[in-house]
Design a protein around this motif. Sequence first.
Motif: not given
Length: 214
Positions: A160-185
């Motif tokens: 989640r944090t890596t996606i947020g950083r690569l997309l250029g999102l402000d860190a406080r918005h990283w939580e808006s990326l939902g979690g990943l289920s086991n073995c999902c991508w």
Amino acid sequence: MNGHRGRRIILWRHGQTLWNLERRFQGSTDIPLTEAGLGQARRAARLLASLKPDAIIASDLGRAAATAAELAAVTGLHITHDEALRETYAGVWQGLTHEEIITLHGEEYTAWKRGEPVRRGGGELESEVADRAAPVVLRHTEKLPEDGTLVVVSHGGTIRTTIGRLLGLDARHWESLGGLSNCCWSVLGQGARGWRLLEHNAGTLPEPVLGDDV
């Protein structure tokens, strides 16, 4: 528009562990896959192999390494393990259940959910996790062919944090990326203005986007 696709990064979360089932915070604790988790990894590996990845990098924690090994087995690719891809270190939270964290560290948990920079359990900030993981992902991406695909086998929080950083999102918005289920991508694609999120929490074969937003 030519056929050039650009590079892709597939960020793949490890399979199920016993602590996942118990909703117990793992962090950097090295917990192995369950038999079900190994089965998830085998199934997902067959799907991901059909995307013809060029390289695999993985966290060195057992649950990620074992997940990555299933993809290596069907692709013949070598795995580069890197401890920078480990899950967030969360100090005293590690080993606690979700309910125990809320009971014992409720204010800290609420502040984190609000998007405040919190050292959960006295551990790492999410921005520090991105500081260590994202450069490793980018360094390996730069080695790919122009339309190559990198698979990154890691953990929910780190992904989640890596996606947020690569997309250029402000860190406080990283939580808006939902979690990943086991073995999902999730799949990031290189566009004219940087990285774009093409798929999130996918568990089936990604389909091309047919429409105006291409």
